[in-house]
Design a protein around this motif. Sequence first.
Motif, PDB file in Angstrom:
ATOM      1  N   ALA A 269       0.807  -1.217   0.000  1.00  0.00           N
ATOM      2  CA  ALA A 269       0.000   0.000   0.000  1.00  0.00           C
ATOM      3  C   ALA A 269       0.840   1.267   0.000  1.00  0.00           C
ATOM      4  CB  ALA A 269      -0.934  -0.002   1.208  1.00  0.00           C
ATOM      5  N   GLN A 270       2.117   1.147   0.319  1.00  0.00           N
ATOM      6  CA  GLN A 270       2.996   2.313   0.311  1.00  0.00           C
ATOM      7  C   GLN A 270       3.369   2.749  -1.111  1.00  0.00           C
ATOM      8  OE1 GLN A 270       6.373   1.322   2.755  1.00  0.00           O
ATOM      9  NE2 GLN A 270       5.152   1.142   4.645  1.00  0.00           N
ATOM     10  N   ALA A 271       3.081   1.878  -2.090  1.00  0.00           N
ATOM     11  CA  ALA A 271       3.376   2.235  -3.476  1.00  0.00           C
ATOM     12  C   ALA A 271       2.426   3.337  -3.935  1.00  0.00           C
ATOM     13  CB  ALA A 271       3.234   1.006  -4.352  1.00  0.00           C
ATOM     14  N   PRO A 272       2.793   4.083  -4.969  1.00  0.00           N
ATOM     15  CA  PRO A 272       1.941   5.181  -5.445  1.00  0.00           C
ATOM     16  C   PRO A 272       0.555   4.685  -5.864  1.00  0.00           C
ATOM     17  CG  PRO A 272       4.131   5.334  -6.400  1.00  0.00           C
ATOM     18  CD  PRO A 272       4.058   4.019  -5.710  1.00  0.00           C
ATOM     19  N   THR A 273      -0.432   5.489  -5.645  1.00  0.00           N
ATOM     20  CA  THR A 273      -1.795   5.146  -6.057  1.00  0.00           C
ATOM     21  C   THR A 273      -1.852   5.006  -7.581  1.00  0.00           C
ATOM     22  OG1 THR A 273      -2.664   6.372  -4.161  1.00  0.00           O
ATOM     23  CG2 THR A 273      -4.205   5.860  -5.946  1.00  0.00           C
ATOM     24  N   GLY A 274      -2.523   3.965  -8.047  1.00  0.00           N
ATOM     25  CA  GLY A 274      -2.582   3.682  -9.476  1.00  0.00           C
ATOM     26  C   GLY A 274      -1.559   2.672  -9.935  1.00  0.00           C
ATOM     27  N   SER A 275      -0.589   2.347  -9.107  1.00  0.00           N
ATOM     28  CA  SER A 275       0.414   1.340  -9.462  1.00  0.00           C
ATOM     29  C   SER A 275      -0.154  -0.052  -9.212  1.00  0.00           C
ATOM     30  CB  SER A 275       1.684   1.541  -8.653  1.00  0.00           C
ATOM     31  OG  SER A 275       1.427   1.358  -7.265  1.00  0.00           O
ATOM     32  N   ILE A 276       0.504  -1.045  -9.810  1.00  0.00           N
ATOM     33  CA  ILE A 276       0.047  -2.432  -9.629  1.00  0.00           C
ATOM     34  C   ILE A 276       0.202  -2.854  -8.176  1.00  0.00           C
ATOM     35  CG2 ILE A 276       0.486  -4.821 -10.280  1.00  0.00           C
ATOM     36  CD1 ILE A 276       1.277  -3.901 -13.015  1.00  0.00           C
ATOM     37  N   SER A 277       1.311  -2.466  -7.529  1.00  0.00           N
ATOM     38  CA  SER A 277       1.517  -2.854  -6.135  1.00  0.00           C
ATOM     39  C   SER A 277       0.422  -2.278  -5.242  1.00  0.00           C
ATOM     40  CB  SER A 277       2.893  -2.374  -5.662  1.00  0.00           C
ATOM     41  OG  SER A 277       3.913  -3.026  -6.373  1.00  0.00           O
TER      42      SER A 277
ATOM     43  N   GLU B  56      -8.866  -6.181 -12.986  1.00  0.00           N
ATOM     44  CA  GLU B  56     -10.139  -5.467 -12.931  1.00  0.00           C
ATOM     45  C   GLU B  56      -9.869  -4.004 -12.591  1.00  0.00           C
ATOM     46  OE1 GLU B  56     -12.459  -7.468 -10.029  1.00  0.00           O
ATOM     47  OE2 GLU B  56     -12.663  -9.328 -11.172  1.00  0.00           O
ATOM     48  N   PRO B  57     -10.800  -3.147 -12.907  1.00  0.00           N
ATOM     49  CA  PRO B  57     -10.628  -1.740 -12.472  1.00  0.00           C
ATOM     50  C   PRO B  57     -10.500  -1.684 -10.944  1.00  0.00           C
ATOM     51  CG  PRO B  57     -12.400  -1.929 -14.086  1.00  0.00           C
ATOM     52  CD  PRO B  57     -12.003  -3.338 -13.727  1.00  0.00           C
ATOM     53  N   PRO B  58      -9.666  -0.842 -10.383  1.00  0.00           N
ATOM     54  CA  PRO B  58      -8.994   0.301 -11.039  1.00  0.00           C
ATOM     55  C   PRO B  58      -7.638   0.001 -11.658  1.00  0.00           C
ATOM     56  CG  PRO B  58      -8.645   0.407  -8.687  1.00  0.00           C
ATOM     57  CD  PRO B  58      -9.483  -0.807  -8.925  1.00  0.00           C
ATOM     58  N   ARG B  59      -7.267  -1.258 -11.821  1.00  0.00           N
ATOM     59  CA  ARG B  59      -5.970  -1.542 -12.448  1.00  0.00           C
ATOM     60  C   ARG B  59      -5.933  -1.021 -13.884  1.00  0.00           C
ATOM     61  NH1 ARG B  59      -2.678  -7.304 -12.779  1.00  0.00           N
ATOM     62  NH2 ARG B  59      -1.043  -6.552 -14.198  1.00  0.00           N
ATOM     63  N   SER B  60      -7.037  -1.169 -14.585  1.00  0.00           N
ATOM     64  CA  SER B  60      -7.154  -0.669 -15.950  1.00  0.00           C
ATOM     65  C   SER B  60      -8.563  -0.145 -16.161  1.00  0.00           C
ATOM     66  CB  SER B  60      -6.824  -1.769 -16.969  1.00  0.00           C
ATOM     67  OG  SER B  60      -7.685  -2.874 -16.787  1.00  0.00           O
ATOM     68  N   GLY B  61      -8.780   0.451 -17.317  1.00  0.00           N
ATOM     69  CA  GLY B  61     -10.097   1.034 -17.575  1.00  0.00           C
ATOM     70  C   GLY B  61     -11.191   0.007 -17.740  1.00  0.00           C
TER      71      GLY B  61
ATOM     72  N   ASP C 222      -7.489 -11.805 -23.558  1.00  0.00           N
ATOM     73  CA  ASP C 222      -8.209 -10.865 -24.423  1.00  0.00           C
ATOM     74  C   ASP C 222      -7.619  -9.461 -24.312  1.00  0.00           C
ATOM     75  OD1 ASP C 222      -8.997 -10.213 -21.871  1.00  0.00           O
ATOM     76  OD2 ASP C 222     -11.150 -10.485 -22.203  1.00  0.00           O
ATOM     77  N   HIS C 223      -6.424  -9.373 -23.719  1.00  0.00           N
ATOM     78  CA  HIS C 223      -5.725  -8.087 -23.596  1.00  0.00           C
ATOM     79  C   HIS C 223      -4.911  -7.856 -24.871  1.00  0.00           C
ATOM     80  CE1 HIS C 223      -3.266  -4.832 -22.059  1.00  0.00           C
ATOM     81  NE2 HIS C 223      -3.994  -4.814 -20.940  1.00  0.00           N
ATOM     82  N   PRO C 224      -5.023  -6.703 -25.487  1.00  0.00           N
ATOM     83  CA  PRO C 224      -4.305  -6.482 -26.753  1.00  0.00           C
ATOM     84  C   PRO C 224      -2.784  -6.490 -26.610  1.00  0.00           C
ATOM     85  CG  PRO C 224      -5.310  -4.434 -25.966  1.00  0.00           C
ATOM     86  CD  PRO C 224      -5.843  -5.536 -25.101  1.00  0.00           C
ATOM     87  N   SER C 225      -2.269  -6.204 -25.431  1.00  0.00           N
ATOM     88  CA  SER C 225      -0.813  -6.160 -25.253  1.00  0.00           C
ATOM     89  C   SER C 225      -0.210  -7.509 -24.894  1.00  0.00           C
ATOM     90  CB  SER C 225      -0.457  -5.144 -24.159  1.00  0.00           C
ATOM     91  OG  SER C 225      -0.928  -3.848 -24.501  1.00  0.00           O
ATOM     92  N   TYR C 226      -1.034  -8.494 -24.588  1.00  0.00           N
ATOM     93  CA  TYR C 226      -0.530  -9.812 -24.166  1.00  0.00           C
ATOM     94  C   TYR C 226      -1.222 -10.904 -24.984  1.00  0.00           C
ATOM     95  CZ  TYR C 226       0.958  -6.872 -20.300  1.00  0.00           C
ATOM     96  OH  TYR C 226       1.511  -5.855 -19.550  1.00  0.00           O
ATOM     97  N   PRO C 227      -0.855 -11.090 -26.239  1.00  0.00           N
ATOM     98  CA  PRO C 227      -1.510 -12.088 -27.094  1.00  0.00           C
ATOM     99  C   PRO C 227      -1.087 -13.506 -26.719  1.00  0.00           C
ATOM    100  CG  PRO C 227       0.313 -11.086 -28.268  1.00  0.00           C
ATOM    101  CD  PRO C 227       0.210 -10.364 -26.954  1.00  0.00           C
TER     102      PRO C 227
END
Length: 230
Positions: A21-29, A53-58, A101-106
């Motif tokens: 939780a000490q990682a910046p907000t919006g980061s994966i950690s 799932e959101p909020p990790r991505s849109g 189904d992620h476009p960056s990870y086929p």
Amino acid sequence: MAFLRRIGFIETEEQERARLAQAPTGSISHYLSTLPITIKEWPQDLLVQLPWEPPRSGKQYTVVVVPLEYRKDPLPEGVDEKSLPRKLNPGSWRCAVVSSDHPSYPVGGHRIIVGTDEIARGNKVLIERPRPPRTPHHTPTNAGPGTAWTAPGIPPPPSSPPATEPSHATTGRRAQPVRYLLVWGAVVLGVLLAVAGLAILLASTVLEPPAGTGHDLSLRADHALGIWPS
């Protein structure tokens, strides 16, 4: 593992969550700090759906990976030993993407590096083999007339042709040998009876002495004894 957590050698789940939780907000950690741990076993060769799932991505994505090769966390420069407590889910994994189904990870030989703390918060995917449909084979005890089932993968036995009644021609052909035997038996029996009757007749003729034969014999006997008729 629980003993090592109690003595402070390995951090607890609460300590790991606080560290992430000490990682910046919006980061994966920081996102992972809001999720519970769901996989506590060694994840190598498992099918794992990563938390995406959101909020990790849109939007929500489905990314399933197989952890293949574990990689340790590199130590900071000038540090010889890891600080205590040690991380609960240290290191990372080189993973193969098997469904996405992620476009960056086929899918199709794509490899990605995923942190162990992220894999620990994924969902283990279980594949169940579908059961093949039953095929008619044998009649179970609780089945009605005409109902039959077989074990999967065993072909049903060939069905026997329906029984047919013998025709009149077939019956007649079968009866002919019997008629022949009866006729020949009657003929042979008649011949035997005729031969037996003829034999009896001949025997009676041979054994019966001709007329006068007994008288001549008696005269010859008297003559041999010197007795002459008066």
